[in-house]
Design a protein around this motif. Structure first.
Motif, PDB file in Angstrom:
ATOM      1  N   SER A  14       0.839  -1.194   0.000  1.00  0.00           N
ATOM      2  CA  SER A  14       0.000   0.000   0.000  1.00  0.00           C
ATOM      3  C   SER A  14       0.872   1.241   0.000  1.00  0.00           C
ATOM      4  O   SER A  14       2.017   1.213   0.469  1.00  0.00           O
ATOM      5  CB  SER A  14      -0.946   0.018   1.206  1.00  0.00           C
ATOM      6  OG  SER A  14      -0.222   0.157   2.411  1.00  0.00           O
ATOM      7  N   VAL A  15       0.347   2.316  -0.536  1.00  0.00           N
ATOM      8  CA  VAL A  15       1.046   3.602  -0.569  1.00  0.00           C
ATOM      9  C   VAL A  15       0.093   4.666  -0.051  1.00  0.00           C
ATOM     10  O   VAL A  15      -1.050   4.768  -0.518  1.00  0.00           O
ATOM     11  CB  VAL A  15       1.517   3.961  -1.987  1.00  0.00           C
ATOM     12  CG1 VAL A  15       2.162   5.345  -1.988  1.00  0.00           C
ATOM     13  CG2 VAL A  15       2.492   2.919  -2.509  1.00  0.00           C
ATOM     14  N   GLY A  16       0.561   5.434   0.914  1.00  0.00           N
ATOM     15  CA  GLY A  16      -0.258   6.483   1.495  1.00  0.00           C
ATOM     16  C   GLY A  16       0.237   7.861   1.100  1.00  0.00           C
ATOM     17  O   GLY A  16       1.434   8.100   0.967  1.00  0.00           O
ATOM     18  N   VAL A  17      -0.707   8.770   0.907  1.00  0.00           N
ATOM     19  CA  VAL A  17      -0.394  10.168   0.606  1.00  0.00           C
ATOM     20  C   VAL A  17      -1.163  11.032   1.593  1.00  0.00           C
ATOM     21  O   VAL A  17      -2.379  10.878   1.748  1.00  0.00           O
ATOM     22  CB  VAL A  17      -0.787  10.540  -0.832  1.00  0.00           C
ATOM     23  CG1 VAL A  17      -0.495  12.016  -1.087  1.00  0.00           C
ATOM     24  CG2 VAL A  17      -0.054   9.671  -1.841  1.00  0.00           C
ATOM     25  N   GLY A  18      -0.451  11.915   2.283  1.00  0.00           N
ATOM     26  CA  GLY A  18      -1.119  12.748   3.268  1.00  0.00           C
ATOM     27  C   GLY A  18      -0.177  13.758   3.871  1.00  0.00           C
ATOM     28  O   GLY A  18       0.778  14.207   3.219  1.00  0.00           O
TER      29      GLY A  18
END
Length: 287
Positions: free
Chosen positions: A40-44
């Protein structure tokens, strides 16, 4: 590039994951299906605070997470392990992972852009006659990365409560010591699509570990008044993670963690802040 890997490494210690090394046929609150890679890849937006003097906090914007659980072998971000004892409630595993303390000493410097702070340089190079002196990590000898290995015990008290104990030793003989961690996590099902996890824990670092990373001796400074000998430290921490499943691939997550440094670490001239905080809010896409 070193700065990028520090960000990646630090957040991998605390990325919200589905499981705690439990294995099952279908995914649930505290377990993950056997034989499947999860990426998974998170952007925030987030930050990991650096307690060292004259050191910048670590911004968190893009965050990856990867895990795999086989019949015996598992991998979760920074941890590689082999489970040799397992039943419905207990698992005992051999694990190895990089020690996190070095990450505070590795950061990017924009060379030849900013003028050096003359007041800081002056304070650190002239005797202070008894005043409390802080020393930048850039002024001391380089601290090395350590590779830890040891045992991890998981006790799945119920479907929503997990207790974990780790005892590790540096296998590449960097600090010649031990570290341990004990924590209890409770998972709450808020709705059918969302959950909240609370964790209370204690991190223990042996005297040799604390002294290697945060101690000061004649190889770091010429002034004996600045010498500091690290001692065994127990650092309590509390964390909270919230996850909301938006679709089969997208998930909203937020994570907060605070750790309090023991006085045997905090009193080091290298340390400026007593609390280490991690905060992140963002959207994750699971492949």
């Amino acid at each position: 590039m070193k700065y990028f890997f520090s960000i990646l490494f630090i957040f991998c210690q605390y990325t919200i994951t589905t499981s705690s090394f439990a294995q099952c046929e279908s995914e649930s609150a505290l377990c993950a299906p056997v034989g499947q890679w999860k990426l998974s890849v998170g952007v925030g937006a987030g930050v990991y605070t650096n307690p060292l003097y004259d050191s910048k906090n670590i911004p968190l914007i893009v965050v990856p997470s990867i895990s795999y659980y086989g019949e015996r072998v598992f991998f979760q971000n920074n941890t590689l392990g082999y489970t040799f004892i397992e039943d419905e409630q207990l698992t005992l595993s051999m694990i190895t992972k990089a020690n996190i303390e070095k990450a505070f000493f590795t950061r990017w410097h924009p060379k030849n852009i900013f003028i050096p702070n003359l007041s800081n340089d002056f304070v650190e190079s002239v005797p202070s006659f008894g005043a409390s002196v802080k020393i930048s990590p850039d002024k001391v000898k380089k601290r090395k990365w350590a590779l830890d290995a040891g045992l991890q015990l998981n006790w799945f008290v119920s479907d929503s409560i997990n207790a974990e104990l780790q005892i590790l030793h540096d296998v590449n003989s960097v600090y010649h010591g031990f570290n341990g961690n004990v924590e209890v996590s409770k998972l709450f099902s808020v709705t059918a699509e969302s959950s909240l996890e609370l964790t209370l824990g204690l991190q223990w670092n042996s005297a040799n570990l604390v002294d290697y990373y945060y101690g000061i001796d004649d190889s770091d400074t010429i002034y004996e008044r600045d010498y500091f000998e690290g001692k065994s430290s127990i650092n309590p921490y509390l964390s909270m993670g919230y996850a909301y499943k938006l679709s089969s691939n997208w998930m909203f997550k937020t994570y907060l963690k605070r750790k309090k440094l023991d006085s045997n670490t905090y009193l080091s001239p290298l340390i400026e802040e007593r609390y280490v905080d991690l905060m992140f809010v963002g959207f994750f896409y699971e492949f």
